[in-house]
Each structure stands twice: as C-alpha cells, then as structure tokens.
Design an enzyme around this catalytic site. Structure first.
Site, PDB file in Angstrom:
ATOM      1  N   ASN A 153       0.806  -1.234   0.000  1.00  0.00           N
ATOM      2  CA  ASN A 153       0.000   0.000   0.000  1.00  0.00           C
ATOM      3  C   ASN A 153       0.837   1.282   0.000  1.00  0.00           C
ATOM      4  O   ASN A 153       0.419   2.292  -0.562  1.00  0.00           O
ATOM      5  CB  ASN A 153      -1.020   0.005   1.144  1.00  0.00           C
ATOM      6  CG  ASN A 153      -0.399  -0.152   2.498  1.00  0.00           C
ATOM      7  OD1 ASN A 153       0.688  -0.706   2.646  1.00  0.00           O
ATOM      8  ND2 ASN A 153      -1.077   0.329   3.511  1.00  0.00           N
ATOM      9  N   LYS A 176      12.617  -6.795   1.340  1.00  0.00           N
ATOM     10  CA  LYS A 176      11.768  -7.653   0.503  1.00  0.00           C
ATOM     11  C   LYS A 176      10.472  -6.882   0.312  1.00  0.00           C
ATOM     12  O   LYS A 176       9.591  -6.892   1.164  1.00  0.00           O
ATOM     13  CB  LYS A 176      11.507  -8.979   1.233  1.00  0.00           C
ATOM     14  CG  LYS A 176      11.222 -10.176   0.328  1.00  0.00           C
ATOM     15  CD  LYS A 176      10.027 -10.019  -0.581  1.00  0.00           C
ATOM     16  CE  LYS A 176       8.706 -10.326   0.088  1.00  0.00           C
ATOM     17  NZ  LYS A 176       7.548 -10.083  -0.800  1.00  0.00           N
ATOM     18  N   PRO A 177      10.368  -6.150  -0.812  1.00  0.00           N
ATOM     19  CA  PRO A 177       9.134  -5.387  -1.021  1.00  0.00           C
ATOM     20  C   PRO A 177       8.005  -6.332  -1.395  1.00  0.00           C
ATOM     21  O   PRO A 177       8.245  -7.486  -1.766  1.00  0.00           O
ATOM     22  CB  PRO A 177       9.493  -4.478  -2.194  1.00  0.00           C
ATOM     23  CG  PRO A 177      10.568  -5.190  -2.944  1.00  0.00           C
ATOM     24  CD  PRO A 177      11.297  -6.065  -1.960  1.00  0.00           C
ATOM     25  N   SER A 227      -0.164  -7.802   6.828  1.00  0.00           N
ATOM     26  CA  SER A 227      -1.406  -8.237   7.479  1.00  0.00           C
ATOM     27  C   SER A 227      -1.102  -8.989   8.775  1.00  0.00           C
ATOM     28  O   SER A 227      -0.002  -9.525   8.961  1.00  0.00           O
ATOM     29  CB  SER A 227      -2.179  -9.140   6.528  1.00  0.00           C
ATOM     30  OG  SER A 227      -1.414 -10.300   6.270  1.00  0.00           O
ATOM     31  N   GLU A 248       4.298  -4.498  12.295  1.00  0.00           N
ATOM     32  CA  GLU A 248       3.309  -3.429  12.088  1.00  0.00           C
ATOM     33  C   GLU A 248       2.190  -4.043  11.255  1.00  0.00           C
ATOM     34  O   GLU A 248       2.379  -4.290  10.056  1.00  0.00           O
ATOM     35  CB  GLU A 248       3.948  -2.247  11.354  1.00  0.00           C
ATOM     36  CG  GLU A 248       5.063  -1.562  12.122  1.00  0.00           C
ATOM     37  CD  GLU A 248       4.575  -0.804  13.341  1.00  0.00           C
ATOM     38  OE1 GLU A 248       3.376  -0.469  13.401  1.00  0.00           O
ATOM     39  OE2 GLU A 248       5.371  -0.572  14.254  1.00  0.00           O
ATOM     40  N   CYS A 282      -3.042   1.602   6.584  1.00  0.00           N
ATOM     41  CA  CYS A 282      -3.229   0.818   7.814  1.00  0.00           C
ATOM     42  C   CYS A 282      -3.997   1.629   8.849  1.00  0.00           C
ATOM     43  O   CYS A 282      -4.765   1.073   9.619  1.00  0.00           O
ATOM     44  CB  CYS A 282      -1.893   0.360   8.362  1.00  0.00           C
ATOM     45  SG  CYS A 282      -0.702   1.698   8.566  1.00  0.00           S
ATOM     46  N   GLU A 382     -10.910  -5.817   8.885  1.00  0.00           N
ATOM     47  CA  GLU A 382     -10.235  -4.759   8.134  1.00  0.00           C
ATOM     48  C   GLU A 382     -10.742  -4.784   6.686  1.00  0.00           C
ATOM     49  O   GLU A 382     -10.657  -5.807   6.012  1.00  0.00           O
ATOM     50  CB  GLU A 382      -8.720  -4.988   8.152  1.00  0.00           C
ATOM     51  CG  GLU A 382      -7.956  -3.852   7.501  1.00  0.00           C
ATOM     52  CD  GLU A 382      -6.439  -4.043   7.567  1.00  0.00           C
ATOM     53  OE1 GLU A 382      -5.962  -5.147   7.254  1.00  0.00           O
ATOM     54  OE2 GLU A 382      -5.738  -3.077   7.923  1.00  0.00           O
TER      55      GLU A 382
HETATM   56  P1  NAD Z   1       0.695  -9.237   3.419  1.00  0.00           P
HETATM   57  O1  NAD Z   1       0.764  -9.697   4.831  1.00  0.00           O
HETATM   58  O2  NAD Z   1      -0.074 -10.033   2.452  1.00  0.00           O
HETATM   59  O3  NAD Z   1       2.167  -9.125   2.802  1.00  0.00           O
HETATM   60  C1  NAD Z   1       3.163  -8.319   3.392  1.00  0.00           C
HETATM   61  C2  NAD Z   1       4.528  -8.813   2.940  1.00  0.00           C
HETATM   62  O4  NAD Z   1       4.772 -10.100   3.500  1.00  0.00           O
HETATM   63  C3  NAD Z   1       4.669  -8.981   1.425  1.00  0.00           C
HETATM   64  O5  NAD Z   1       5.935  -8.509   1.041  1.00  0.00           O
HETATM   65  C4  NAD Z   1       4.561 -10.485   1.241  1.00  0.00           C
HETATM   66  O6  NAD Z   1       5.227 -10.968   0.102  1.00  0.00           O
HETATM   67  C5  NAD Z   1       5.262 -10.974   2.502  1.00  0.00           C
HETATM   68  N1  NAD Z   1       4.939 -12.350   2.905  1.00  0.00           N
HETATM   69  C6  NAD Z   1       3.857 -13.093   2.606  1.00  0.00           C
HETATM   70  N2  NAD Z   1       3.940 -14.295   3.209  1.00  0.00           N
HETATM   71  C7  NAD Z   1       5.089 -14.308   3.915  1.00  0.00           C
HETATM   72  C8  NAD Z   1       5.724 -15.249   4.770  1.00  0.00           C
HETATM   73  N3  NAD Z   1       5.175 -16.439   5.010  1.00  0.00           N
HETATM   74  N4  NAD Z   1       6.894 -14.907   5.343  1.00  0.00           N
HETATM   75  C9  NAD Z   1       7.456 -13.703   5.128  1.00  0.00           C
HETATM   76  N5  NAD Z   1       6.906 -12.764   4.334  1.00  0.00           N
HETATM   77  C10 NAD Z   1       5.735 -13.067   3.729  1.00  0.00           C
HETATM   78  O7  NAD Z   1       0.195  -7.719   3.500  1.00  0.00           O
HETATM   79  P2  NAD Z   1      -0.227  -6.772   2.283  1.00  0.00           P
HETATM   80  O8  NAD Z   1      -1.531  -7.275   1.749  1.00  0.00           O
HETATM   81  O9  NAD Z   1       0.923  -6.579   1.379  1.00  0.00           O
HETATM   82  O10 NAD Z   1      -0.465  -5.372   3.029  1.00  0.00           O
HETATM   83  C11 NAD Z   1      -1.671  -4.960   3.567  1.00  0.00           C
HETATM   84  C12 NAD Z   1      -1.684  -5.141   5.077  1.00  0.00           C
HETATM   85  O11 NAD Z   1      -0.596  -4.426   5.650  1.00  0.00           O
HETATM   86  C13 NAD Z   1      -2.932  -4.586   5.724  1.00  0.00           C
HETATM   87  O12 NAD Z   1      -3.389  -5.491   6.698  1.00  0.00           O
HETATM   88  C14 NAD Z   1      -2.439  -3.298   6.391  1.00  0.00           C
HETATM   89  O13 NAD Z   1      -3.211  -2.888   7.477  1.00  0.00           O
HETATM   90  C15 NAD Z   1      -1.055  -3.685   6.779  1.00  0.00           C
HETATM   91  N6  NAD Z   1      -0.219  -2.502   6.986  1.00  0.00           N
HETATM   92  C16 NAD Z   1       0.133  -2.163   8.269  1.00  0.00           C
HETATM   93  C17 NAD Z   1       0.883  -1.024   8.510  1.00  0.00           C
HETATM   94  C18 NAD Z   1       1.273  -0.621   9.906  1.00  0.00           C
HETATM   95  O14 NAD Z   1       2.107   0.240  10.051  1.00  0.00           O
HETATM   96  N7  NAD Z   1       0.710  -1.216  10.935  1.00  0.00           N
HETATM   97  C19 NAD Z   1       1.278  -0.228   7.430  1.00  0.00           C
HETATM   98  C20 NAD Z   1       0.901  -0.595   6.139  1.00  0.00           C
HETATM   99  C21 NAD Z   1       0.152  -1.743   5.936  1.00  0.00           C
END
Ligand code: NAD
Length: 514
Positions: A153, A176-177, A227, A248, A282, A382
C-alpha cells in the site's frame, strides 16, 4: 514495458522465476522482476554481511552524508519517483507526493540527524552499594543485518521508510518489497547508490511470500509490515532462530464524533482519511461512531463530500481525488463487506460498486454506509478499501465500548470542541495512537512512536524505540579504581557477614512504612 534488467540492480543470482508487475489502474503489465529463491537470498545476505562493518565504520557523519544526499536526490527526482509509485499502485499523484515522497524526504534527514542522539552511549548511575566508583555505560551497537518485509500500500513509506533508520544505525539491510509493488524499492536503491551507499550494504530481494520467509532465516532482525495473518507466520518462523521481530500489522481504526464536535472538520477528516490512498492505509478511518444528536447532520456532510470525489486514473497533479485499488483480491474483500452490510440492512448512500466503465484495472467507488452495526463485517474486519461505515451511538460511553470492541488496536480519532473531553475519551481507547480533532497525522511525527496494540502489532516505528530496535544494547561496567579483593569475597567470615547484614538494615530497613 520495462525489462527485468532495468529493474534489477542486483548481483546475478539464482532466480525461481519472474513476477509480472501490473499498473492496477489499467491492468497493463509494466515490468517483470525476479522471484528470488532461498539461495539467492542467502547470497545477498553474505554480500551484505561482508560490507556491513565498513558501513558501520563510516560512523554517523559518514552515513548521515549518504542519507542527506539521498534526501536531495529524492527531491530532485520526485516526479520520477511519483510516477513509479503511481504506476505500480494506481494511487493519485497527490497520495504519492504527500504520504510517500514527503515522508521519505523527511525520514532521510530526520534519521541522519537523530541517529547519533538516540543511539548515544548513556552513563548510568546505580543504587547498588557494591558498585560505588565504577563506570556503568549502556551502549547501542548495530544488530548487523536487518530484513525489512513490506506491504503494497505504501511502497516508499512502509518499505523503504523502515530501512532508513536501520541504515542510519550502521546496519546492512535487505528489503523484501511486496511482489505487487517492487519497482519503487528498486528505484530507491538506485538513489542510495548514486548518493554514495557502498555496494551490497542494501539489497532488494524481489519475490513473493517464500522469498520473505527465506529472508527471515538469514537476518538478525525482522521489521515486518503487512497483514496480521502474515505477521503471525513471520513471528513463528523467526522463533526458530530466535530472531527478534517488529510487527506493524492490520487495523480497524475507529473515529468517534461527539455531539459538540466541529462537524465540518470531522466530516472533512472522515472523508479524507477514509478515502486517502483509496482507503488502503493501515491507519485509515475504517468505522465512524457519531453521537445521536449530530448523526444526521454529520452524515449529510460526509455524503455531500464523498459524492464530489473524482474516482479516476491520476494522470498528473490535480487530475483525480481517489485512485484505483492496488491489489485485485482486495477489491473482492471490499465488495464482500459492502454486500454483507446490505444483506444485514445497511443503506449505501454513496458508491457501493466497482464502478467499472471500461477503464480496465481494479476499481471500487468511494462508498458511504449508514445503518451499520457490529454484526457486519464492515465494522469488525479490516476492509482496506474506500468505504466509510457510519454508526449512530447513544453517547460517548457506547462509542468507547464499540471502538474497543475489536481485535485490532492501531489508531483512532476523537472529535470534540472540548479538547480536554476529547483527550479523556482518547485515553480510554485501546489503540497505539489516538488523535483528537485530527486523524492519521501522528504518523508524520517521526519523534512519536507509532505501533499497534492487540492484533495490530508488536513494537513500533519512529522515536527512540524506532531506531534502538535495530541495535543491540550492550551494558558495560568499567572498574578503574579498585582493591585487590572486594569485601564480600571468600573466605566468608562471621565479622564481614555481620557487617554486610548491618549494611542491609542501614540501607533498606530504616524509616516508617504504612
Ligand atoms: P501481506 O501480509 O499479504 O504481505 C506483506 C509482505 O509479507 C509482502 O511482502 C509479502 O510478500 C510478505 N509475505 C507473505 N507471506 C510471507 C511469509 N510467510 N513470510 C514472510 N513474508 C511473507 O500484506 P499486504 O496485503 O501486502 O499489506 C496490507 C496489510 O498491511 C494490511 O493489513 C495493512 O493494514 C497492513 N499494513 C500495516 C501497517 C502498519 O504500520 N501497521 C502499514 C501498512 C500496511
């Protein structure tokens, strides 16, 4: 279409395949990046560990110079950075400028300036009678290699942004983006290199979840944003190597509008921070509780403002208010939440559909819902989309109870013309950050910790803790003037033991107690 080579400022490595990056506003594929496997990640980690000591040895001044040059680079190339962000996220030019470039530019200068202060040695005074005359020091040294895993995001703010304090502290970093939005990270690595970052100190490990999992095995600390479900997996994996994590995670931020609020301001804040980044923030306003006497007036204001929003592809400054969504499956979640609310009796006052009109890409209209309650997914899960569900409450007590009726606890906001009353309500909300007569902007205060309570996370970013987590604390005790043998040492004798007993009574046993 950009090629793999153009977006890969990496040493050649084993690649499991490649990932197509889409422009979500159009659905077009705009680039491919490598999907790195575990061996490639291990190779990046080896290279990073080899150069980390030299980066640390540059000291705060040397590292700060690189970060300040990168700050200038970011400002000079802001249009290119914004275009990259917009092309891989579908957000508007303004969302990319305000919530990403401004944040990044501030962060580069802030950590360059404040790292030495937050990580300075601390002289400690001890109350222990055994330590008189000794020097006690708490120092912070870089943890080594930091792994940052980011979401889609905010590819600059929530991925690159968390690398900046890690680098300022003297660590090597592998980022790792998200596989959905890797291009911004690759561009910003280029920025750091052009600003003098030595090769290998930072690397981008492009790839999906498996690449993130492999990274956890290689690093000394994991900074994860994403997430809650993935955060749990990250913590489980890191437990195998006892690697510290900072998480986070997701949120369901409530806004409370009290009857004495400035309704115009509250409505502007609800619409802006509910729809900012198409609701994919978030700390978005995800649900609103309004005291009954002002509910209808507040809803009328929100409805008018939300209806006026231009939900369109951003082609430059001022061309759209709310962009496309970024991640296709997220559109399905938003649709499910709106449908569930409708099925359970809520009314859709604005939007309520994907709003496709042959544009391609992934869209959902800015949507206002009323007549909602806590049986509905839109108030409990969410949504992470451009929806604003508004619920009428009897009073502040009911608003606080409902605001806290959530597994999440990231952010919250309270609106009241009586700031003291607003603050009193804010203090009762179970959230890591609560704003009064404001929303979201606490994130821009890099001096103020930002982190979640409950299922919204563990640890925080920003403030002293936001850089100390990237360091190992080490306690030093230095004895300069000393006798050959300390008094409590062998052999134990009745005379010395009696003396020590007297000392205990003298130090801790005198005075009256209640
Ligand atoms: P996601 O959890 O699907 O993915 C986040 C990252 O984790 C990605 O780079 C993904 O490739 C990686 N990933 C996936 N599986 C993994 C594993 N098993 N081990 C290690 N890495 C792995 O999240 P998303 O859909 O990209 O982002 C949206 C979520 O992020 C929402 O829930 C949002 O609220 C949260 N978010 C939180 C904050 C905060 O500061 N609290 C900020 C921004 C977004």
């Amino acid at each position: 279409m950009a090629s793999v080579e153009e977006h890969t400022a990496q040493p050649p490595a084993e690649v499991a395949g490649d990932i197509a990056v889409e422009n979500p506003a159009t659905g077009e594929v705009i680039a491919h990046v490598p999907d790195l496997g575990p061996d490639a990640v291990a190779e990046l980690a080896r290279a990073a560990r080899a150069v980390q000591p030299a980066w640390e040895a540059l000291g705060y001044d040397g590292r700060g110079r690189v970060l300040r040059r990168a700050q200038k680079w970011l400002v000079d190339h802001s249009d290119r950075v914004i275009q990259t962000i917009v092309s891989e996220t579908g957000k508007t030019y303004e969302d990319a400028l305000i919530a990403e470039v401004m944040y990044g530019a501030n962060a580069l200068g802030f950590w360059a300036k404040n790292a030495p202060r937050y990580l300075a040695d601390e002289r400690i005074r001890s109350s222990s009678p055994l330590l008189k005359g000794k020097k006690l020091v708490l120092r912070y040294r870089p943890i080594g290699l930091v792994g940052v895993i980011g979401p889609w995001n905010y590819p600059l703010t929530n991925s690159f942004g968390d690398c900046v304090p890690a680098l300022a502290a003297g660590n090597a970093v592998i980022l790792k983006p998200s596989e959905v939005t890797p291009l911004t990270s690759l561009l910003l690595l280029e920025a750091l290199r052009e600003s003098g970052l030595p090769d290998g100190v930072m690397a981008i490990a492009t790839g999906g979840g498996a690449t993130g999992a492999a990274l956890i095995d290689e690093v000394d600390m994991v900074m994860f944003t994403g997430s809650t479900a993935t955060g749990r997996k990250v913590m489980e994996r890191a437990a195998q190597t006892l690697t510290p994590v900072s998480l986070e995670l997701g949120g369901k931020d409530p806004m409370i509008v009290l009857a004495d609020a400035d309704l115009e301001r509250a409505a502007n804040q609800a619409v802006y921070y509910g729809m900012l980044n198409t609701g994919q923030t978030c700390i978005s306003v995800e649900r609103v509780y309004v005291e009954a006497p002002v509910h209808d007036e507040f809803v009328a204001k929100v409805t008018e403002k939300a209806r006026a929003l231009r939900n369109d592809r951003s082609t430059g400054p001022g061309t759209a208010d709310v962009g496309s969504m970024t991640f296709p499956p997220q559109v399905d979640i938003v649709e499910r939440h709106v449908q569930d609310a409708r099925d359970k009796g809520a009314q859709v006052l604005v939007g309520g559909s994907r709003g496709h009109d042959g544009r391609g890409g992934y869209w959902y209209e800015p949507t206002v819902l009323v007549g909602v309650d806590h049986t509905m997914a839109c108030m409990r899960e969410e949504t992470f989309g451009p929806t604003l569900p508004i619920m009428k409450v009897a009073d502040a007590e009911e608003a606080i109870r409902l605001a806290n009726d959530s597994p999440y606890g990231l952010g919250a906001s309270v609106f009241s013309k009586d700031a003291a009353r607003g603050e009193a309500v804010a203090r009762r909300i179970d959230a890591g950050a609560v704003c009064v007569n404001d929303s979201n902007v606490n994130y821009t205060a890099l001096e103020l910790p930002m982190g979640g309570m409950k299922s919204s996370g563990l640890g925080s970013r920003h403030g002293a803790g936001g850089i100390r987590k990237y360091a190992q604390q080490q306690s030093l005790l230095i004895s300069r003037l000393h006798t050959r043998k300390d008094i409590h040492m062998y052999p134990n004798t009745a005379r010395v033991t009696a003396g020590l007993g007297k000392l205990v009574r003298l130090l801790y046993g005198r005075g009256k107690r209640d």
